[in-house]
Design a protein around this motif. Sequence first.
Motif, PDB file in Angstrom:
ATOM      1  N   TYR A  27       0.730  16.252   0.690  1.00  0.00           N
ATOM      2  CA  TYR A  27       1.153  16.621   2.048  1.00  0.00           C
ATOM      3  C   TYR A  27       0.480  15.706   3.069  1.00  0.00           C
ATOM      4  O   TYR A  27       1.121  15.195   3.988  1.00  0.00           O
ATOM      5  CB  TYR A  27       0.803  18.084   2.329  1.00  0.00           C
ATOM      6  CG  TYR A  27       1.339  18.581   3.642  1.00  0.00           C
ATOM      7  CD1 TYR A  27       2.596  19.167   3.721  1.00  0.00           C
ATOM      8  CD2 TYR A  27       0.602  18.451   4.812  1.00  0.00           C
ATOM      9  CE1 TYR A  27       3.107  19.625   4.932  1.00  0.00           C
ATOM     10  CE2 TYR A  27       1.104  18.893   6.027  1.00  0.00           C
ATOM     11  CZ  TYR A  27       2.350  19.485   6.074  1.00  0.00           C
ATOM     12  OH  TYR A  27       2.847  19.916   7.273  1.00  0.00           O
ATOM     13  N   LYS A  28      -0.817  15.501   2.899  1.00  0.00           N
ATOM     14  CA  LYS A  28      -1.571  14.637   3.802  1.00  0.00           C
ATOM     15  C   LYS A  28      -1.022  13.214   3.762  1.00  0.00           C
ATOM     16  O   LYS A  28      -0.850  12.580   4.803  1.00  0.00           O
ATOM     17  CB  LYS A  28      -3.045  14.643   3.423  1.00  0.00           C
ATOM     18  CG  LYS A  28      -3.907  13.750   4.279  1.00  0.00           C
ATOM     19  CD  LYS A  28      -5.345  13.759   3.791  1.00  0.00           C
ATOM     20  CE  LYS A  28      -6.165  12.710   4.521  1.00  0.00           C
ATOM     21  NZ  LYS A  28      -7.526  12.623   3.987  1.00  0.00           N
ATOM     22  N   LYS A  29      -0.738  12.719   2.567  1.00  0.00           N
ATOM     23  CA  LYS A  29      -0.210  11.369   2.409  1.00  0.00           C
ATOM     24  C   LYS A  29       1.140  11.220   3.126  1.00  0.00           C
ATOM     25  O   LYS A  29       1.369  10.248   3.850  1.00  0.00           O
ATOM     26  CB  LYS A  29      -0.054  11.059   0.913  1.00  0.00           C
ATOM     27  CG  LYS A  29       0.495   9.700   0.602  1.00  0.00           C
ATOM     28  CD  LYS A  29       0.615   9.515  -0.909  1.00  0.00           C
ATOM     29  CE  LYS A  29       1.417   8.275  -1.244  1.00  0.00           C
ATOM     30  NZ  LYS A  29       1.658   8.163  -2.673  1.00  0.00           N
ATOM     31  N   LYS A  30       2.007  12.202   2.945  1.00  0.00           N
ATOM     32  CA  LYS A  30       3.320  12.157   3.595  1.00  0.00           C
ATOM     33  C   LYS A  30       3.194  12.291   5.113  1.00  0.00           C
ATOM     34  O   LYS A  30       3.897  11.616   5.859  1.00  0.00           O
ATOM     35  CB  LYS A  30       4.233  13.255   3.044  1.00  0.00           C
ATOM     36  CG  LYS A  30       4.733  12.962   1.651  1.00  0.00           C
ATOM     37  CD  LYS A  30       5.692  14.031   1.174  1.00  0.00           C
ATOM     38  CE  LYS A  30       6.240  13.675  -0.194  1.00  0.00           C
ATOM     39  NZ  LYS A  30       7.318  14.576  -0.600  1.00  0.00           N
ATOM     40  N   ALA A  31       2.306  13.153   5.561  1.00  0.00           N
ATOM     41  CA  ALA A  31       2.106  13.333   7.000  1.00  0.00           C
ATOM     42  C   ALA A  31       1.577  12.049   7.636  1.00  0.00           C
ATOM     43  O   ALA A  31       2.028  11.656   8.723  1.00  0.00           O
ATOM     44  CB  ALA A  31       1.150  14.499   7.260  1.00  0.00           C
TER      45      ALA A  31
END
Length: 75
Positions: free
Chosen positions: A43-47
């Motif tokens: 999620y962090k990577k995509k955000a």
Amino acid sequence: PPCIGTFLRRINAIKMTYDEALNRLQTIVSSLESNEAISIDEYKKKALEAKQLLDFCRKQLTQIEEEIEGIFEEK
């Protein structure tokens, strides 16, 4: 994690267009809005990627706006 400046240089190096960046951004946003279970790290990577793409798109829009304004000012 890579900084935004590094990502923007990478986008410019591969000559990503505004439309390509916008399409990728829309894909990421749709993925994040879905109820699909993903790890917090993913999620962090995509955000982060979405933020970087958004910054790139905003920069492109600003440059295009300035170029268009310049065209009309020349006449």
